[in-house]
Scaffold this active site. Structure first.
Site, PDB file in Angstrom:
ATOM      1  N   TYR A  18     -28.212   7.938 -16.404  1.00 18.86           N
ATOM      2  CA  TYR A  18     -27.857   9.088 -15.620  1.00 18.86           C
ATOM      3  C   TYR A  18     -28.073   8.697 -14.352  1.00 18.86           C
ATOM      4  O   TYR A  18     -27.195   8.867 -13.289  1.00 18.86           O
ATOM      5  CB  TYR A  18     -28.763  10.499 -16.173  1.00 18.86           C
ATOM      6  CG  TYR A  18     -28.621  11.469 -14.830  1.00 18.86           C
ATOM      7  CD1 TYR A  18     -27.566  12.095 -15.050  1.00 18.86           C
ATOM      8  CD2 TYR A  18     -29.502  11.555 -14.146  1.00 18.86           C
ATOM      9  CE1 TYR A  18     -27.248  12.931 -14.192  1.00 18.86           C
ATOM     10  CE2 TYR A  18     -29.545  12.750 -13.388  1.00 18.86           C
ATOM     11  CZ  TYR A  18     -28.091  13.357 -13.341  1.00 18.86           C
ATOM     12  OH  TYR A  18     -28.242  14.529 -12.343  1.00 18.86           O
ATOM     13  N   GLU A  40     -28.169  22.535 -14.309  1.00 19.42           N
ATOM     14  CA  GLU A  40     -29.264  22.732 -13.380  1.00 19.42           C
ATOM     15  C   GLU A  40     -29.778  24.204 -13.505  1.00 19.42           C
ATOM     16  O   GLU A  40     -31.183  24.241 -13.546  1.00 19.42           O
ATOM     17  CB  GLU A  40     -28.636  22.732 -11.790  1.00 19.42           C
ATOM     18  CG  GLU A  40     -28.318  21.181 -11.506  1.00 19.42           C
ATOM     19  CD  GLU A  40     -29.376  20.094 -11.450  1.00 19.42           C
ATOM     20  OE1 GLU A  40     -30.753  20.734 -11.486  1.00 19.42           O
ATOM     21  OE2 GLU A  40     -29.398  19.084 -11.253  1.00 19.42           O
ATOM     22  N   TRP A  48     -35.944  18.005 -16.073  1.00 14.88           N
ATOM     23  CA  TRP A  48     -34.562  17.335 -16.203  1.00 14.88           C
ATOM     24  C   TRP A  48     -34.212  16.725 -17.328  1.00 14.88           C
ATOM     25  O   TRP A  48     -33.194  16.538 -17.866  1.00 14.88           O
ATOM     26  CB  TRP A  48     -34.107  16.652 -14.646  1.00 14.88           C
ATOM     27  CG  TRP A  48     -32.681  16.291 -14.684  1.00 14.88           C
ATOM     28  CD1 TRP A  48     -32.095  14.898 -14.850  1.00 14.88           C
ATOM     29  CD2 TRP A  48     -31.283  17.148 -15.010  1.00 14.88           C
ATOM     30  NE1 TRP A  48     -30.664  15.038 -15.183  1.00 14.88           N
ATOM     31  CE2 TRP A  48     -30.295  16.390 -14.874  1.00 14.88           C
ATOM     32  CE3 TRP A  48     -31.350  18.416 -15.025  1.00 14.88           C
ATOM     33  CZ2 TRP A  48     -29.035  16.708 -14.857  1.00 14.88           C
ATOM     34  CZ3 TRP A  48     -30.104  19.139 -14.871  1.00 14.88           C
ATOM     35  CH2 TRP A  48     -29.004  18.279 -15.104  1.00 14.88           C
TER      36      TRP A  48
END
Length: 187
Positions: A18, A40, A48
């Protein structure tokens, strides 16, 4: 030879991928902007990596993040999402994804695109920071405060300043790669 990366992603292949291929890359595609907005907002209060591990499940559950479809979800679809163990089953966040999709389209109508709206906060140009260590990076800024306030005024939910700063980082509005990271000068 190993690439030097930002410290927050090192040691997890999913995180590193990522980081190496998406995080901080200026993004202007409406569908992807909405995807990151949804991810988000679901991340609020979580890590995350938790969201990244469930990203594919989110993609399937939320019709590939097609905001035009999501904006029209009914009670049956909401309940289906609440029963989906592959995503974060939070009723308020699920409802916010739906109302945020509706508000996303209102912004598109007003500004021509969500891209034009969101990037105007940085004058269409990424802010390039100079962090030596990822822990120097702030959780919020004046700009993320401003974006958060404006989105809330427009009816968006789960768009606090911290969430919006993470969004800015993810879509490349701000380059918070550390100066020693191989991606710092690439994005």
């Amino acid at each position: 030879m190993d690439k030097h990366r930002c410290g927050w992603c090192v040691g997890d292949a999913l995180y590193e991928n990522y980081h190496d291929n998406e995080w901080g890359t200026p993004l202007h595609d409406e569908q992807l902007l909405f995807e990151f907005l949804v991810l988000e907002t679901f991340q609020a209060g979580l890590s995350w990596i938790t969201i990244l591990r469930k990203r594919d499940n989110f993609k399937v559950a939320f019709d590939n993040f097609d905001y035009q479809i999501i904006a029209n979800y009914d009670d049956r679809k909401r309940e289906e999402l609440m029963q989906n163990a592959g995503i974060i089953r939070n009723k308020l966040k699920i409802n916010s994804a739906i109302s945020n999709a509706q508000n996303f389209m209102k912004i598109q109508e007003e500004f021509g695109s969500f891209d034009a709206y969101i990037w105007a906060f940085v004058n269409q140009k990424p802010i390039k920071n100079n962090w030596k260590h990822h822990k120097e990076c702030p959780a919020t800024t004046e700009i993320s405060d401003k974006i958060s306030k404006d989105l809330k005024k427009r009816g968006f939910k789960f768009v606090g300043s911290t969430v919006m700063y993470a969004f800015m980082q993810a879509i490349g509005m701000v380059n918070d790669h550390t100066t020693s990271c191989f991606r710092y000068n690439e994005v």
